[in-house]
Design a protein around this motif. Structure first.
Motif, PDB file in Angstrom:
ATOM      1  N   GLN A 152       0.904  -1.291   0.594  1.00  0.00           N
ATOM      2  CA  GLN A 152       0.030   0.183  -0.340  1.00  0.00           C
ATOM      3  C   GLN A 152       0.779   1.082   0.199  1.00  0.00           C
ATOM      4  OE1 GLN A 152      -2.135   0.621   3.680  1.00  0.00           O
ATOM      5  NE2 GLN A 152      -0.369   0.133   5.110  1.00  0.00           N
ATOM      6  N   ARG A 153       0.214   2.424  -0.263  1.00  0.00           N
ATOM      7  CA  ARG A 153       0.825   3.940   0.031  1.00  0.00           C
ATOM      8  C   ARG A 153       2.130   3.881  -1.440  1.00  0.00           C
ATOM      9  NH1 ARG A 153      -0.877   6.920   3.815  1.00  0.00           N
ATOM     10  NH2 ARG A 153      -1.497   6.211   5.324  1.00  0.00           N
ATOM     11  N   VAL A 154       1.860   2.655  -2.143  1.00  0.00           N
ATOM     12  CA  VAL A 154       2.962   2.826  -3.654  1.00  0.00           C
ATOM     13  C   VAL A 154       1.626   2.111  -5.127  1.00  0.00           C
ATOM     14  CG1 VAL A 154       4.615   1.933  -4.586  1.00  0.00           C
ATOM     15  CG2 VAL A 154       4.838   1.871  -2.676  1.00  0.00           C
ATOM     16  N   ALA A 155       1.536   3.130  -6.245  1.00  0.00           N
ATOM     17  CA  ALA A 155       1.052   2.784  -6.769  1.00  0.00           C
ATOM     18  C   ALA A 155       1.204   2.328  -8.112  1.00  0.00           C
ATOM     19  CB  ALA A 155       0.524   4.356  -7.635  1.00  0.00           C
ATOM     20  N   ARG A 156       0.745   1.492  -9.017  1.00  0.00           N
ATOM     21  CA  ARG A 156       1.864   0.561 -10.370  1.00  0.00           C
ATOM     22  C   ARG A 156       0.946   1.596 -11.671  1.00  0.00           C
ATOM     23  NH1 ARG A 156      -1.191  -4.263 -12.259  1.00  0.00           N
ATOM     24  NH2 ARG A 156      -1.968  -2.375 -13.032  1.00  0.00           N
ATOM     25  N   LEU A 157       1.286   1.554 -12.698  1.00  0.00           N
ATOM     26  CA  LEU A 157       1.503   2.637 -13.392  1.00  0.00           C
ATOM     27  C   LEU A 157       1.652   1.224 -14.705  1.00  0.00           C
ATOM     28  CD1 LEU A 157       1.358   5.029 -11.396  1.00  0.00           C
ATOM     29  CD2 LEU A 157       1.625   6.850 -13.447  1.00  0.00           C
ATOM     30  N   ALA A 158       1.110   0.832 -15.517  1.00  0.00           N
ATOM     31  CA  ALA A 158       1.411  -0.085 -16.552  1.00  0.00           C
ATOM     32  C   ALA A 158       0.892   0.373 -17.849  1.00  0.00           C
ATOM     33  CB  ALA A 158       0.736  -1.578 -16.588  1.00  0.00           C
ATOM     34  N   PRO A 159       1.604   1.369 -18.681  1.00  0.00           N
ATOM     35  CA  PRO A 159       0.679   1.476 -19.334  1.00  0.00           C
ATOM     36  C   PRO A 159       0.049   1.328 -20.628  1.00  0.00           C
ATOM     37  CG  PRO A 159       3.762   2.318 -19.835  1.00  0.00           C
ATOM     38  CD  PRO A 159       2.992   1.367 -18.510  1.00  0.00           C
ATOM     39  N   GLU A 160      -0.709   1.867 -21.545  1.00  0.00           N
ATOM     40  CA  GLU A 160      -1.603   0.514 -22.524  1.00  0.00           C
ATOM     41  C   GLU A 160      -0.230   0.699 -23.856  1.00  0.00           C
ATOM     42  OE1 GLU A 160      -2.669  -1.347 -24.868  1.00  0.00           O
ATOM     43  OE2 GLU A 160      -4.471  -1.083 -23.493  1.00  0.00           O
ATOM     44  N   ALA A 161       0.264   0.165 -24.092  1.00  0.00           N
ATOM     45  CA  ALA A 161       1.472  -0.414 -24.974  1.00  0.00           C
ATOM     46  C   ALA A 161       0.859   0.353 -26.626  1.00  0.00           C
ATOM     47  CB  ALA A 161       1.856  -1.703 -25.335  1.00  0.00           C
ATOM     48  N   LYS A 162      -0.455  -0.139 -26.677  1.00  0.00           N
ATOM     49  CA  LYS A 162      -0.833   0.330 -27.905  1.00  0.00           C
ATOM     50  C   LYS A 162      -1.341   2.136 -28.345  1.00  0.00           C
ATOM     51  CE  LYS A 162      -2.658  -3.941 -28.979  1.00  0.00           C
ATOM     52  NZ  LYS A 162      -3.691  -4.147 -29.401  1.00  0.00           N
ATOM     53  N   LEU A 163      -1.241   2.349 -26.724  1.00  0.00           N
ATOM     54  CA  LEU A 163      -1.013   3.811 -27.054  1.00  0.00           C
ATOM     55  C   LEU A 163      -0.040   5.083 -26.464  1.00  0.00           C
ATOM     56  CD1 LEU A 163      -4.622   4.288 -24.971  1.00  0.00           C
ATOM     57  CD2 LEU A 163      -4.181   4.969 -28.184  1.00  0.00           C
ATOM     58  N   VAL A 164       0.610   3.934 -25.738  1.00  0.00           N
ATOM     59  CA  VAL A 164       1.344   4.773 -25.164  1.00  0.00           C
ATOM     60  C   VAL A 164       2.975   4.231 -24.957  1.00  0.00           C
ATOM     61  CG1 VAL A 164       0.878   4.959 -22.628  1.00  0.00           C
ATOM     62  CG2 VAL A 164       1.980   7.263 -23.386  1.00  0.00           C
ATOM     63  N   SER A 165       4.466   4.516 -24.963  1.00  0.00           N
ATOM     64  CA  SER A 165       5.069   4.121 -24.587  1.00  0.00           C
ATOM     65  C   SER A 165       5.966   4.332 -23.409  1.00  0.00           C
ATOM     66  CB  SER A 165       6.475   4.502 -25.104  1.00  0.00           C
ATOM     67  OG  SER A 165       7.344   5.521 -25.553  1.00  0.00           O
ATOM     68  N   SER A 166       6.482   3.568 -22.620  1.00  0.00           N
ATOM     69  CA  SER A 166       6.407   3.360 -21.126  1.00  0.00           C
ATOM     70  C   SER A 166       7.930   4.841 -21.605  1.00  0.00           C
ATOM     71  CB  SER A 166       7.437   2.380 -19.947  1.00  0.00           C
ATOM     72  OG  SER A 166       6.633   1.117 -20.521  1.00  0.00           O
ATOM     73  N   ASP A 167       8.278   4.962 -22.314  1.00  0.00           N
ATOM     74  CA  ASP A 167       9.699   6.052 -22.058  1.00  0.00           C
ATOM     75  C   ASP A 167       9.276   7.023 -22.175  1.00  0.00           C
ATOM     76  OD1 ASP A 167      12.133   4.301 -21.807  1.00  0.00           O
ATOM     77  OD2 ASP A 167      11.680   3.484 -23.328  1.00  0.00           O
ATOM     78  N   PHE A 168       8.094   7.520 -22.709  1.00  0.00           N
ATOM     79  CA  PHE A 168       7.409   8.744 -22.788  1.00  0.00           C
ATOM     80  C   PHE A 168       6.882   9.267 -21.763  1.00  0.00           C
ATOM     81  CE2 PHE A 168       3.934  11.942 -24.191  1.00  0.00           C
ATOM     82  CZ  PHE A 168       4.690  12.624 -24.389  1.00  0.00           C
ATOM     83  N   LEU A 169       6.143   7.763 -21.156  1.00  0.00           N
ATOM     84  CA  LEU A 169       5.402   8.186 -20.279  1.00  0.00           C
ATOM     85  C   LEU A 169       6.042   8.960 -18.822  1.00  0.00           C
ATOM     86  CD1 LEU A 169       2.273   8.219 -18.059  1.00  0.00           C
ATOM     87  CD2 LEU A 169       3.107   5.872 -17.868  1.00  0.00           C
ATOM     88  N   LEU A 170       7.323   7.819 -19.361  1.00  0.00           N
ATOM     89  CA  LEU A 170       8.442   8.862 -18.003  1.00  0.00           C
ATOM     90  C   LEU A 170       9.274  10.161 -18.055  1.00  0.00           C
ATOM     91  CD1 LEU A 170      10.189   5.399 -17.374  1.00  0.00           C
ATOM     92  CD2 LEU A 170       9.403   6.427 -15.724  1.00  0.00           C
ATOM     93  N   LEU A 171       9.170  10.168 -19.218  1.00  0.00           N
ATOM     94  CA  LEU A 171       9.975  11.791 -19.518  1.00  0.00           C
ATOM     95  C   LEU A 171       8.497  12.418 -19.231  1.00  0.00           C
ATOM     96  CD1 LEU A 171      10.922  11.865 -23.846  1.00  0.00           C
ATOM     97  CD2 LEU A 171      11.910  11.539 -21.136  1.00  0.00           C
ATOM     98  N   TRP A 172       6.939  12.610 -19.255  1.00  0.00           N
ATOM     99  CA  TRP A 172       6.009  13.205 -18.510  1.00  0.00           C
ATOM    100  C   TRP A 172       6.043  13.303 -16.934  1.00  0.00           C
ATOM    101  CZ3 TRP A 172       1.305  12.061 -16.126  1.00  0.00           C
ATOM    102  CH2 TRP A 172       0.407  12.952 -15.988  1.00  0.00           C
ATOM    103  N   LEU A 173       6.438  11.852 -16.504  1.00  0.00           N
ATOM    104  CA  LEU A 173       6.357  12.056 -14.857  1.00  0.00           C
ATOM    105  C   LEU A 173       7.345  12.670 -14.189  1.00  0.00           C
ATOM    106  CD1 LEU A 173       5.759   7.982 -14.413  1.00  0.00           C
ATOM    107  CD2 LEU A 173       4.108   9.729 -13.383  1.00  0.00           C
ATOM    108  N   GLN A 174       8.516  13.124 -14.993  1.00  0.00           N
ATOM    109  CA  GLN A 174       9.316  13.242 -14.523  1.00  0.00           C
ATOM    110  C   GLN A 174       9.842  15.155 -14.635  1.00  0.00           C
ATOM    111  OE1 GLN A 174      13.508  11.717 -15.344  1.00  0.00           O
ATOM    112  NE2 GLN A 174      12.335   9.812 -16.442  1.00  0.00           N
TER     113      GLN A 174
END
Length: 363
Positions: free
Chosen positions: A264-286
């Motif tokens: 608890q108090r930690v979230a998992r974010l699993a990107p929908e591969a057909k929509l967004v790449s993990s690498d791009f999502l990480l850029l947005w998070l930072q």
């Protein structure tokens, strides 16, 4: 010094027995006068340095802001190119200290997630078409009874859109692009030294998992909670104290981290591969578009965000092909920033050695 920790005292015989170099009175006066002059000079230099640092930070901030304030047409805008040129002209003056390089790197991230870092390609499949395909796939699975019907959030209102979208991009909610999971409240009395590790808040570092303080549960118990198992490539985000002085607390799960379960108090974010790449999502998070938007409330006195809050955030979704180009470009520019930091560090080290040598020569 003698005595207890709460009341230290200096013995009298220290003053009675310690040698004291006594100069002539006239020389004492000259020494005091000279030290006072040098101290005033040090104070003046310190004040000047602080003033210069403040002015420098303002200058860097203002010039970098001109980049993110640029317009967003189909191709890289003309004013953006001019603003880049202005910074390049004064590069040595602006980027002569580590904090300025940090500001430049954050600006690069902001340009990246706003579509201002690489040109748009009319041949890219628009994000809208990707969303339609995913929606059709979900509706089919819902009709077959394989998944539950989701509750879509209302469209992103115009006043929730922080910038104008480039060609082919779409405003969506974070929950439209990732599968989010809250960790389970595993009981502390279950914790053991060995077994299947639990990913806790304190294990989430900056980009990776830190297992220096592990907790685990036995394999039999862990088998009952496989729905909280993590996979390589999953992104995890600390919900308690998500932002600390050194940045955002997030991590990317590696093969070496597995097997592990989400606490608890930690979230998992699993990107929908057909929509967004993990690498791009990480850029947005930072980027400041995420870090500057989340507002950690208070939960028992601890800064806290919720998965519901993150899920509802506005997210600018580019075409997949453009995401790949953006990620590649950011990686190139970050390597240049790292090289610049190394050069600045080497320069400062050289200056320190020169100062030390000078002191030795004088003394």
């Amino acid at each position: 010094m003698t005595g207890s920790a709460g009341q230290k005292r200096m013995p009298r015989d220290y003053f009675e027995r310690t040698p004291f170099p006594l100069p002539p009175l006239a020389e004492q006066s000259r020494i005091v006068t000279r030290v006072e002059e040098l101290m005033r000079l040090c104070d003046a230099l310190e004040a000047k340095g602080q003033l210069e640092a403040t002015q420098h930070a303002q200058l860097v901030s203002t010039l970098l802001a001109t980049l993110t304030d640029s317009e967003t047409p189909a191709q890289l805008p003309e004013d953006l190119t001019k603003n880049w040129h202005r910074i390049a002209t004064h590069f040595d003056l602006l980027l002569d200290r580590p904090e300025a390089v940090d500001a430049l790197e954050q600006t690069i991230l902001q340009l990246a997630v706003r579509g201002l870092l690489v040109p748009q390609d009319p041949q890219d499949e628009p994000a809208r078409e990707l969303l339609k395909k995913i929606r059709a796939e979900k509706d089919k699975l819902i009709a077959e009874g394989k998944i539950k019907r989701d509750k879509p959030l209302p469209p992103i209102a115009e006043d929730e859109q922080p910038f104008a979208l480039p060609m082919g991009w779409e405003w969506v909610h974070v929950s439209d692009t990732v599968d989010m999971l809250n960790g389970y409240a595993f009981k502390s009395e279950w914790f053991k030294q060995t077994g299947v590790r639990l990913l806790r808040n304190l294990n989430v570092s900056h980009g990776y998992v830190d297992w220096s303080q592990p907790a685990a549960i036995d394999a039999n118990t862990a088998a009952e909670y496989q729905q909280f198992g993590l996979r390589a490539g999953d992104i995890v985000l600390s919900l308690d104290r998500p932002i600390i002085s050194t940045g955002l607390k997030y991590a990317v799960i590696r093969e070496s981290d597995l097997p592990c379960l989400l606490l608890q108090r930690v979230a998992r974010l699993a990107p929908e591969a057909k929509l967004v790449s993990s690498d791009f999502l990480l850029l947005w998070l930072q980027s400041d578009l995420f870090v500057g938007t989340i507002d950690p409330g208070r939960s028992n006195g601890v800064p806290h965000i919720s998965t519901k809050q993150v899920a509802a955030l506005a997210f600018a979704l580019p075409p997949l092909a453009e995401q790949s180009r953006i990620v590649t470009r950011v990686a190139q520019l970050r390597r240049l920033c790292a090289d610049l930091r190394q050069r600045l560090s080497a320069s400062q080290s050289t200056q320190a050695h020169l100062a030390e040598a000078l002191v030795q020569q004088v003394s």
